[in-house]
Design an enzyme around this catalytic site. Structure first.
Site, PDB file in Angstrom:
ATOM      1  N   MET A  30       0.843  -1.204   0.000  1.00  0.00           N
ATOM      2  CA  MET A  30       0.000   0.000   0.000  1.00  0.00           C
ATOM      3  C   MET A  30       0.880   1.256   0.000  1.00  0.00           C
ATOM      4  SD  MET A  30      -3.409  -0.877   2.091  1.00  0.00           S
ATOM      5  CE  MET A  30      -2.731  -0.720   3.711  1.00  0.00           C
ATOM      6  N   HIS A  37       9.310  -3.380   3.359  1.00  0.00           N
ATOM      7  CA  HIS A  37       8.869  -3.641   1.984  1.00  0.00           C
ATOM      8  C   HIS A  37      10.077  -3.989   1.096  1.00  0.00           C
ATOM      9  CE1 HIS A  37       5.629  -0.617   3.225  1.00  0.00           C
ATOM     10  NE2 HIS A  37       4.928  -1.673   2.893  1.00  0.00           N
ATOM     11  N   GLY A 148       4.999 -10.221   4.140  1.00  0.00           N
ATOM     12  CA  GLY A 148       5.695 -10.099   5.417  1.00  0.00           C
ATOM     13  C   GLY A 148       4.981 -10.866   6.522  1.00  0.00           C
ATOM     14  N   LYS A 149       5.795 -11.448   7.405  1.00  0.00           N
ATOM     15  CA  LYS A 149       5.211 -12.153   8.548  1.00  0.00           C
ATOM     16  C   LYS A 149       4.876 -11.201   9.693  1.00  0.00           C
ATOM     17  CE  LYS A 149       7.741 -16.283   8.421  1.00  0.00           C
ATOM     18  NZ  LYS A 149       8.096 -17.479   9.177  1.00  0.00           N
ATOM     19  N   GLN A 154      -2.487 -12.339   8.059  1.00  0.00           N
ATOM     20  CA  GLN A 154      -2.678 -12.115   6.625  1.00  0.00           C
ATOM     21  C   GLN A 154      -1.899 -13.155   5.823  1.00  0.00           C
ATOM     22  OE1 GLN A 154      -2.727  -8.162   4.400  1.00  0.00           O
ATOM     23  NE2 GLN A 154      -0.550  -8.632   4.320  1.00  0.00           N
TER      24      GLN A 154
END
Ligand code: AMP
Length: 287
Positions: A30, A37, A148-149, A154
């Site tokens: 996002m 990121h 990503g963890k 998610q």
């Protein structure tokens, strides 16, 4: 680096890459990119021929309109960062491009994974995430996907979605990248004032203390939770949304801490909602 905003153009370019047998690595974001990121991009670069980063603030996954309105934005900075990291294509669509007739009335639910943690606190959030990913997967046709963890729930939900709907995508979970003082990197950190930024350190401290206390032998979730809640309560700027011990695969709350588990935390730091987590006991298994 190509910057594309239209789905049709993206599909055309991807088809071309695919016809050359190139493996597409995809990093959906996002925006307001940070080192977290960029770690995903770095991993994508290692494993794929072509790296696609999408930057799209997906309105379908915001249950709080205020949160959506305040979400930070820095397209120019993001493009520079992608360029410096060797990204091949940035997909930068408008909301109208993704949802030309408004957000469609499609609800994809995975009740056993979405029922707790952020799924409970942010109704509709993960449904919105899967909606946009479904749309993006069609256009980007990734062979590899990097997530990503830090957003552990998610990650597990997307993993289930890919597996059970048969998307031919290999998902990689990337460990959380942190600031030097331990705060998990997040685009939302930009909204913290100095005092809140200081208070936010308690999240990582709580996770570290949890591991220490567990290593010393504490296996009672009630006792451990009390200790951890006391730490978080030590700063009035922190309001706990949830602190839970859950199974690493099912995400269901565990009633003892004998096996490896996940501590998942969500707090409001001032008005900013922050999440973090830590896998406990997994490194012992690996050794
Ligand atoms: P977002 O832009 O917040 O939707 O995040 C895009 C992707 O970056 C998601 O897969 C996140 O899990 C991942 N991500 C966000 N923060 C971090 C971090 N600190 N470390 C690793 N990955 C992250």
């Amino acid at each position: 680096m190509q910057i594309i905003s239209k789905l049709e153009e993206l599909s055309y370019i991807i088809k071309n890459y695919k016809s050359q047998g190139k493996k597409i690595g995809f990093v959906p974001t996002m925006g307001y990119l940070h080192q977290g990121h960029l770690k995903l991009v770095e991993e994508a670069k290692k494993k794929s021929d072509i790296v696609v980063v999408s930057i799209f603030i997906n309105p379908a996954q915001f249950n709080d309109p205020e949160d959506l309105k305040k979400y930070p934005l820095d397209i120019e900075g993001d493009i520079k960062k992608c360029e410096a990291e060797g990204v091949d294509l940035v997909f930068l669509p408008t909301v109208e491009e993704i949802y030309p007739e408004g957000i469609p009335n499609i609800i994809i639910k995975i009740p056993h994974l979405m029922g707790g943690l952020c799924g409970k606190s942010r109704p509709g959030h993960f449904e919105g995430v899967l909606l946009v990913l479904g749309k993006l997967f069609h256009a980007v046709q990734p062979d590899l996907l990097f997530m990503g963890k830090k957003d552990y729930q998610q990650f597990k939900i997307v993993s289930y979605f890919i597996q059970h709907l048969g998307f031919p995508i290999q998902l990689y979970g990337i460990d959380t990248v942190r600031e030097e003082d331990g705060l998990a990197m997040s685009s939302r950190n930009a909204r913290l004032n100095n005092k809140e930024r200081e208070a936010a350190l308690l999240i990582h401290r709580t996770l570290s203390i949890a591991e220490k206390v567990w290593m010393e032998g504490e296996r009672n979730p009630k006792v451990l939770k009390e200790i951890l809640m006391d730490i978080l309560a030590s700063d009035p700027l922190i309001q706990v949304d949830y602190l839970e011990f859950v199974d690493l695969e099912t995400l269901q709350e565990v009633d003892n801490l004998n096996n490896p588990f996940l501590i998942a935390i969500a707090v409001f730091c001032g008005k900013v909602r922050l999440i973090d987590n830590k896998e406990i006991g997994t490194s012992l298994n690996k050794n």
